[in-house]
Design a protein around this motif. Structure first.
Motif, PDB file in Angstrom:
ATOM      1  N   ALA A 199       0.832  -1.208   0.000  1.00  0.00           N
ATOM      2  CA  ALA A 199       0.000   0.000   0.000  1.00  0.00           C
ATOM      3  C   ALA A 199       0.865   1.256   0.000  1.00  0.00           C
ATOM      4  N   ALA A 200       1.965   1.223   0.755  1.00  0.00           N
ATOM      5  CA  ALA A 200       2.862   2.387   0.821  1.00  0.00           C
ATOM      6  C   ALA A 200       3.465   2.694  -0.544  1.00  0.00           C
ATOM      7  N   ALA A 201       3.862   1.638  -1.263  1.00  0.00           N
ATOM      8  CA  ALA A 201       4.450   1.835  -2.601  1.00  0.00           C
ATOM      9  C   ALA A 201       3.415   2.392  -3.580  1.00  0.00           C
ATOM     10  N   ILE A 202       2.199   1.824  -3.556  1.00  0.00           N
ATOM     11  CA  ILE A 202       1.149   2.303  -4.466  1.00  0.00           C
ATOM     12  C   ILE A 202       0.745   3.732  -4.100  1.00  0.00           C
ATOM     13  N   SER A 203       0.695   4.000  -2.799  1.00  0.00           N
ATOM     14  CA  SER A 203       0.319   5.336  -2.321  1.00  0.00           C
ATOM     15  C   SER A 203       1.335   6.392  -2.741  1.00  0.00           C
ATOM     16  N   ALA A 204       2.614   5.998  -2.793  1.00  0.00           N
ATOM     17  CA  ALA A 204       3.658   6.936  -3.245  1.00  0.00           C
ATOM     18  C   ALA A 204       3.413   7.342  -4.697  1.00  0.00           C
ATOM     19  N   VAL A 205       2.983   6.381  -5.512  1.00  0.00           N
ATOM     20  CA  VAL A 205       2.645   6.690  -6.909  1.00  0.00           C
ATOM     21  C   VAL A 205       1.446   7.637  -6.957  1.00  0.00           C
ATOM     22  N   ALA A 206       0.457   7.394  -6.086  1.00  0.00           N
ATOM     23  CA  ALA A 206      -0.727   8.263  -6.027  1.00  0.00           C
ATOM     24  C   ALA A 206      -0.331   9.694  -5.672  1.00  0.00           C
ATOM     25  N   MET A 207       0.653   9.844  -4.759  1.00  0.00           N
ATOM     26  CA  MET A 207       1.110  11.177  -4.374  1.00  0.00           C
ATOM     27  C   MET A 207       1.723  11.922  -5.558  1.00  0.00           C
ATOM     28  N   LEU A 208       2.437  11.196  -6.397  1.00  0.00           N
ATOM     29  CA  LEU A 208       3.035  11.823  -7.579  1.00  0.00           C
ATOM     30  C   LEU A 208       1.953  12.258  -8.563  1.00  0.00           C
ATOM     31  N   LEU A 209       0.896  11.464  -8.673  1.00  0.00           N
ATOM     32  CA  LEU A 209      -0.210  11.835  -9.551  1.00  0.00           C
ATOM     33  C   LEU A 209      -0.906  13.094  -9.033  1.00  0.00           C
ATOM     34  N   VAL A 210      -1.023  13.203  -7.698  1.00  0.00           N
ATOM     35  CA  VAL A 210      -1.578  14.418  -7.090  1.00  0.00           C
ATOM     36  C   VAL A 210      -0.672  15.604  -7.389  1.00  0.00           C
ATOM     37  N   ARG A 211       0.628  15.397  -7.227  1.00  0.00           N
ATOM     38  CA  ARG A 211       1.616  16.450  -7.477  1.00  0.00           C
ATOM     39  C   ARG A 211       1.500  16.962  -8.915  1.00  0.00           C
ATOM     40  N   ASN A 212       1.243  16.053  -9.834  1.00  0.00           N
ATOM     41  CA  ASN A 212       1.086  16.425 -11.238  1.00  0.00           C
ATOM     42  C   ASN A 212      -0.232  17.166 -11.466  1.00  0.00           C
ATOM     43  N   LEU A 213      -1.306  16.708 -10.829  1.00  0.00           N
ATOM     44  CA  LEU A 213      -2.622  17.319 -11.024  1.00  0.00           C
ATOM     45  C   LEU A 213      -2.706  18.740 -10.470  1.00  0.00           C
ATOM     46  N   VAL A 214      -2.010  19.006  -9.358  1.00  0.00           N
ATOM     47  CA  VAL A 214      -2.126  20.339  -8.751  1.00  0.00           C
ATOM     48  C   VAL A 214      -1.542  21.439  -9.638  1.00  0.00           C
ATOM     49  N   GLN A 215      -0.779  21.064 -10.661  1.00  0.00           N
ATOM     50  CA  GLN A 215      -0.233  22.064 -11.578  1.00  0.00           C
ATOM     51  C   GLN A 215      -1.355  22.764 -12.353  1.00  0.00           C
ATOM     52  N   THR A 216      -2.457  22.062 -12.634  1.00  0.00           N
ATOM     53  CA  THR A 216      -3.529  22.632 -13.464  1.00  0.00           C
ATOM     54  C   THR A 216      -4.909  22.580 -12.816  1.00  0.00           C
ATOM     55  N   GLU A 217      -5.078  21.780 -11.774  1.00  0.00           N
ATOM     56  CA  GLU A 217      -6.410  21.542 -11.200  1.00  0.00           C
ATOM     57  C   GLU A 217      -6.559  22.188  -9.827  1.00  0.00           C
ATOM     58  N   LYS A 218      -7.800  22.540  -9.488  1.00  0.00           N
ATOM     59  CA  LYS A 218      -8.096  23.054  -8.156  1.00  0.00           C
ATOM     60  C   LYS A 218      -8.038  21.913  -7.138  1.00  0.00           C
ATOM     61  N   THR A 219      -7.679  22.266  -5.922  1.00  0.00           N
ATOM     62  CA  THR A 219      -7.598  21.265  -4.851  1.00  0.00           C
ATOM     63  C   THR A 219      -8.910  20.504  -4.703  1.00  0.00           C
ATOM     64  N   ALA A 220     -10.017  21.242  -4.610  1.00  0.00           N
ATOM     65  CA  ALA A 220     -11.318  20.612  -4.394  1.00  0.00           C
ATOM     66  C   ALA A 220     -11.715  19.712  -5.561  1.00  0.00           C
ATOM     67  N   THR A 221     -11.350  20.101  -6.779  1.00  0.00           N
ATOM     68  CA  THR A 221     -11.661  19.288  -7.955  1.00  0.00           C
ATOM     69  C   THR A 221     -10.945  17.941  -7.875  1.00  0.00           C
ATOM     70  N   ILE A 222      -9.681  17.967  -7.493  1.00  0.00           N
ATOM     71  CA  ILE A 222      -8.889  16.738  -7.361  1.00  0.00           C
ATOM     72  C   ILE A 222      -9.520  15.811  -6.326  1.00  0.00           C
ATOM     73  N   VAL A 223      -9.864  16.379  -5.178  1.00  0.00           N
ATOM     74  CA  VAL A 223     -10.415  15.582  -4.083  1.00  0.00           C
ATOM     75  C   VAL A 223     -11.803  15.033  -4.447  1.00  0.00           C
ATOM     76  N   LEU A 224     -12.633  15.861  -5.089  1.00  0.00           N
ATOM     77  CA  LEU A 224     -13.980  15.430  -5.448  1.00  0.00           C
ATOM     78  C   LEU A 224     -13.953  14.311  -6.489  1.00  0.00           C
ATOM     79  N   TRP A 225     -13.092  14.457  -7.488  1.00  0.00           N
ATOM     80  CA  TRP A 225     -12.947  13.405  -8.496  1.00  0.00           C
ATOM     81  C   TRP A 225     -12.461  12.107  -7.850  1.00  0.00           C
ATOM     82  N   PHE A 226     -11.505  12.231  -6.922  1.00  0.00           N
ATOM     83  CA  PHE A 226     -10.972  11.029  -6.276  1.00  0.00           C
ATOM     84  C   PHE A 226     -12.041  10.313  -5.460  1.00  0.00           C
TER      85      PHE A 226
END
Length: 315
Positions: free
Chosen positions: A172-199
């Motif tokens: 889970a820790a390894a998969i979660s680390a990948v998820a964090m990178l995807l979040v890091r990439n999304l915050v460049q163009t997306e609003k915080t709430a949009t990311i969380v709501l989609w997730f």
């Protein structure tokens, strides 16, 4: 100097948001642990579906509800959801089979792996000192998990629920680390709430596919605990996503270790879990590695500031 001050202030804000999010997530984990042995997919549904409500309240407060779902990157959000659900399900499975301090401390592999993956996938510059800290930190994780994993050498090892819990927590820790990178990439163009709501929406739908694999009837107390865990999850998600907006992933991630103290205290007071020596020693090694990474980043930041200040004016 004004720019440097703004950058420093932003980094501190990111760190503060991370620490608050960690506290909220420990509250969420405690509720799930108190709820008892509930199927992981069912927990994921409650955690995701009821997380949507605080997110909607947050959006209504900011008057952004009308455009909350608007995105030009739906597939990126879905990919983040799929990866996040995998990490969440395994993490909850581990949580129901391990003492709270051990389950939380094993998750410390995640921020260390974020540093590694930040270098591989995001191209962030990771220096030898930080690589050394990651290596030491992962050695600490090995110390925590070794007593359980050595049971694999015995005949009854594969039947031991704690062994399965440790393995699930590390994956889970390894998969979660990948998820964090995807979040890091999304915050460049997306609003915080949009990311969380989609997730949360994606995770709610995906978790329903586990219905045929044995969801169970819940007592009123179990249902209440899981609903509250969902609310905590939504709030924690907003705070965590905002943290990664304000600072580099490899700087914010090590502050995950603040949950160790909370995990030990709550584990003892609520569940009577006495933390093992391996968990304490390994946890302290991981914490030390995280502190070293932050200290090193601060020293380099001061060094860069001095270099810019000493540089002769151009033109």
């Amino acid at each position: 100097m004004t720019v440097d001050h703004a950058v420093g202030h932003d980094t501190l804000r990111g760190i503060a948001l991370k620490i608050v999010s960690v506290t909220v997530f420990v509250g969420m984990q405690t509720c799930i642990k108190v709820a008892g042995d509930v199927p992981a997919g069912q927990i994921v549904f409650f955690r995701s579906f009821f997380a949507i409500f605080p997110i909607i309240a947050f959006l209504a407060f900011k008057r952004e509800l009308a455009t909350a779902f608007t995105t030009k990157r739906p597939f990126n959000h879905i990919a983040r959801g799929v990866v996040g659900v995998g990490a969440m399900g395994l993490g909850f499975f581990a949580l129901t089979r391990l003492p709270l301090p051990e389950a939380i401390t094993l998750n410390y592999a995640q921020p260390l792996l974020v540093v590694v993956f930040s270098s591989i996938f995001l191209g962030e510059t990771i220096r030898i000192y930080r690589w050394s800290a990651v290596a030491v930190g992962l050695a600490g994780v090995l110390i925590i998990s070794w007593p359980e994993l050595t049971l694999l050498n015995s005949g009854e090892g594969l039947d031991d629920q704690e062994v399965l819990g440790v393995m699930a927590a590390l994956i889970a820790a390894a998969i979660s680390a990948v998820a964090m990178l995807l979040v890091r990439n999304l915050v460049q163009t997306e609003k915080t709430a949009t990311i969380v709501l989609w997730f949360s929406s994606t995770a709610s739908v995906l978790s329903l596919f586990t219905l045929p694999f044995g969801w169970q009837a819940l007592t009123p107390m179990q249902a209440a605990l899981l609903v509250f865990a969902g609310f905590c999850g939504g709030l924690g998600q907003i705070l965590m996503t905002a943290a990664y907006r304000h600072a580099e992933a490899s700087v914010v991630a090590p502050f995950e270790y603040t949950s160790m103290i909370l995990g030990v205290v709550v584990g003892y007071l609520v569940f009577g879990d006495v933390t093992s020596l391996n968990t304490l020693v390994g946890g302290m090694i991981v914490v030390a590695a995280g502190i070293f990474i932050i200290w090193r980043e601060r020293q380099l930041g001061l060094e860069r500031t001095r270099t810019r200040t000493a540089a002769p004016p151009q033109g």
